[in-house]
Design a protein around this motif. Structure first.
Motif, PDB file in Angstrom:
ATOM      1  N   LEU A  35       0.826  -1.200   0.000  1.00  0.00           N
ATOM      2  CA  LEU A  35       0.000   0.000   0.000  1.00  0.00           C
ATOM      3  C   LEU A  35       0.865   1.256   0.000  1.00  0.00           C
ATOM      4  O   LEU A  35       1.888   1.310   0.676  1.00  0.00           O
ATOM      5  CB  LEU A  35      -0.874   0.051   1.260  1.00  0.00           C
ATOM      6  CG  LEU A  35      -1.713  -1.169   1.591  1.00  0.00           C
ATOM      7  CD1 LEU A  35      -2.351  -0.989   2.960  1.00  0.00           C
ATOM      8  CD2 LEU A  35      -2.761  -1.384   0.533  1.00  0.00           C
ATOM      9  N   GLY A  36       0.426   2.240  -0.732  1.00  0.00           N
ATOM     10  CA  GLY A  36       0.975   3.581  -0.608  1.00  0.00           C
ATOM     11  C   GLY A  36       0.012   4.363   0.270  1.00  0.00           C
ATOM     12  O   GLY A  36      -1.192   4.357   0.021  1.00  0.00           O
ATOM     13  N   VAL A  37       0.527   4.985   1.320  1.00  0.00           N
ATOM     14  CA  VAL A  37      -0.324   5.742   2.235  1.00  0.00           C
ATOM     15  C   VAL A  37       0.162   7.182   2.247  1.00  0.00           C
ATOM     16  O   VAL A  37       1.322   7.458   2.551  1.00  0.00           O
ATOM     17  CB  VAL A  37      -0.291   5.141   3.656  1.00  0.00           C
ATOM     18  CG1 VAL A  37      -1.188   5.929   4.590  1.00  0.00           C
ATOM     19  CG2 VAL A  37      -0.717   3.670   3.621  1.00  0.00           C
ATOM     20  N   ASP A  38      -0.728   8.099   1.892  1.00  0.00           N
ATOM     21  CA  ASP A  38      -0.431   9.521   1.878  1.00  0.00           C
ATOM     22  C   ASP A  38      -0.794  10.082   3.254  1.00  0.00           C
ATOM     23  O   ASP A  38      -1.972  10.157   3.606  1.00  0.00           O
ATOM     24  CB  ASP A  38      -1.243  10.196   0.773  1.00  0.00           C
ATOM     25  CG  ASP A  38      -0.962  11.677   0.645  1.00  0.00           C
ATOM     26  OD1 ASP A  38      -0.027  12.181   1.288  1.00  0.00           O
ATOM     27  OD2 ASP A  38      -1.704  12.344  -0.103  1.00  0.00           O
ATOM     28  N   VAL A  39       0.248  10.416   4.026  1.00  0.00           N
ATOM     29  CA  VAL A  39       0.058  10.896   5.396  1.00  0.00           C
ATOM     30  C   VAL A  39       0.700  12.272   5.524  1.00  0.00           C
ATOM     31  O   VAL A  39       1.799  12.507   5.022  1.00  0.00           O
ATOM     32  CB  VAL A  39       0.718   9.931   6.402  1.00  0.00           C
ATOM     33  CG1 VAL A  39       0.529  10.414   7.821  1.00  0.00           C
ATOM     34  CG2 VAL A  39       0.182   8.525   6.240  1.00  0.00           C
ATOM     35  N   ASP A  40      -0.009  13.170   6.199  1.00  0.00           N
ATOM     36  CA  ASP A  40       0.593  14.453   6.538  1.00  0.00           C
ATOM     37  C   ASP A  40       0.245  14.781   7.988  1.00  0.00           C
ATOM     38  O   ASP A  40      -0.276  13.929   8.711  1.00  0.00           O
ATOM     39  CB  ASP A  40       0.162  15.550   5.560  1.00  0.00           C
ATOM     40  CG  ASP A  40      -1.309  15.906   5.642  1.00  0.00           C
ATOM     41  OD1 ASP A  40      -1.987  15.503   6.620  1.00  0.00           O
ATOM     42  OD2 ASP A  40      -1.790  16.610   4.748  1.00  0.00           O
ATOM     43  N   GLY A  41       0.512  15.987   8.411  1.00  0.00           N
ATOM     44  CA  GLY A  41       0.296  16.378   9.799  1.00  0.00           C
ATOM     45  C   GLY A  41      -1.146  16.286  10.266  1.00  0.00           C
ATOM     46  O   GLY A  41      -1.407  16.206  11.463  1.00  0.00           O
ATOM     47  N   SER A  42      -2.083  16.249   9.333  1.00  0.00           N
ATOM     48  CA  SER A  42      -3.497  16.170   9.721  1.00  0.00           C
ATOM     49  C   SER A  42      -4.030  14.738   9.710  1.00  0.00           C
ATOM     50  O   SER A  42      -5.168  14.507  10.076  1.00  0.00           O
ATOM     51  CB  SER A  42      -4.357  17.041   8.798  1.00  0.00           C
ATOM     52  OG  SER A  42      -4.308  16.560   7.475  1.00  0.00           O
ATOM     53  N   GLY A  43      -3.228  13.776   9.252  1.00  0.00           N
ATOM     54  CA  GLY A  43      -3.664  12.384   9.244  1.00  0.00           C
ATOM     55  C   GLY A  43      -3.496  11.729   7.883  1.00  0.00           C
ATOM     56  O   GLY A  43      -2.729  12.191   7.043  1.00  0.00           O
ATOM     57  N   ILE A  44      -4.254  10.673   7.667  1.00  0.00           N
ATOM     58  CA  ILE A  44      -4.193   9.928   6.410  1.00  0.00           C
ATOM     59  C   ILE A  44      -5.051  10.634   5.367  1.00  0.00           C
ATOM     60  O   ILE A  44      -6.240  10.858   5.572  1.00  0.00           O
ATOM     61  CB  ILE A  44      -4.667   8.474   6.604  1.00  0.00           C
ATOM     62  CG1 ILE A  44      -3.724   7.740   7.556  1.00  0.00           C
ATOM     63  CG2 ILE A  44      -4.742   7.743   5.260  1.00  0.00           C
ATOM     64  CD1 ILE A  44      -4.165   6.344   7.914  1.00  0.00           C
ATOM     65  N   ARG A  45      -4.443  10.973   4.247  1.00  0.00           N
ATOM     66  CA  ARG A  45      -5.154  11.661   3.170  1.00  0.00           C
ATOM     67  C   ARG A  45      -5.632  10.700   2.089  1.00  0.00           C
ATOM     68  O   ARG A  45      -6.527  11.006   1.329  1.00  0.00           O
ATOM     69  CB  ARG A  45      -4.252  12.734   2.575  1.00  0.00           C
ATOM     70  CG  ARG A  45      -3.857  13.780   3.596  1.00  0.00           C
ATOM     71  CD  ARG A  45      -2.876  14.773   3.027  1.00  0.00           C
ATOM     72  NE  ARG A  45      -3.296  15.345   1.781  1.00  0.00           N
ATOM     73  CZ  ARG A  45      -3.924  16.513   1.643  1.00  0.00           C
ATOM     74  NH1 ARG A  45      -4.187  17.228   2.705  1.00  0.00           N
ATOM     75  NH2 ARG A  45      -4.254  16.958   0.455  1.00  0.00           N
ATOM     76  N   GLY A  46      -4.998   9.528   1.994  1.00  0.00           N
ATOM     77  CA  GLY A  46      -5.402   8.565   0.976  1.00  0.00           C
ATOM     78  C   GLY A  46      -4.573   7.298   1.049  1.00  0.00           C
ATOM     79  O   GLY A  46      -3.473   7.291   1.591  1.00  0.00           O
ATOM     80  N   VAL A  47      -5.136   6.220   0.511  1.00  0.00           N
ATOM     81  CA  VAL A  47      -4.468   4.922   0.460  1.00  0.00           C
ATOM     82  C   VAL A  47      -4.582   4.390  -0.960  1.00  0.00           C
ATOM     83  O   VAL A  47      -5.665   4.429  -1.557  1.00  0.00           O
ATOM     84  CB  VAL A  47      -5.102   3.922   1.450  1.00  0.00           C
ATOM     85  CG1 VAL A  47      -4.459   2.548   1.313  1.00  0.00           C
ATOM     86  CG2 VAL A  47      -4.994   4.426   2.878  1.00  0.00           C
ATOM     87  N   THR A  48      -3.483   3.886  -1.497  1.00  0.00           N
ATOM     88  CA  THR A  48      -3.452   3.310  -2.830  1.00  0.00           C
ATOM     89  C   THR A  48      -2.971   1.863  -2.744  1.00  0.00           C
ATOM     90  O   THR A  48      -1.922   1.603  -2.156  1.00  0.00           O
ATOM     91  CB  THR A  48      -2.484   4.089  -3.741  1.00  0.00           C
ATOM     92  OG1 THR A  48      -2.846   5.462  -3.732  1.00  0.00           O
ATOM     93  CG2 THR A  48      -2.506   3.559  -5.155  1.00  0.00           C
TER      94      THR A  48
END
Length: 78
Positions: A35-48
């Motif tokens: 999985l690719g997980v797009d994470v930033d300071g506000s949390g998880i933005r998306g999962v691929t």
């Protein structure tokens, strides 16, 4: 999905499917996903979902339906 582990070398996560590989809709052989997980300071933005790997017996064949009930996954250092 059950269990997540992080692969620091690739920057990807691994998640195991915890179904038993039965012939139900949406089921398949025992497997784990990359999985690719797009994470930033506000949390998880998306999962691929980037890949799927079938778990294999020592002889290289997939486990027969219903014979494996995976619940956890950890990537070793090698």
């Amino acid at each position: 999905l059950s269990s997540l582990d992080y692969d620091a070398a690739s920057g990807r996560y691994l998640a195991i499917s915890d179904d038993r590989g039965n012939d139900r809709p949406g089921s398949g052989p025992a497997r784990f996903y990359t999985l690719g997980v797009d994470v930033d300071g506000s949390g998880i933005r998306g999962v691929t979902f980037e890949g799927v790997t079938t778990l294999q017996r020592p002889d290289g064949t997939p486990f027969p339906d219903g014979t494996l009930d995976p619940e956890g996954l950890r990537r070793g250092p090698d």
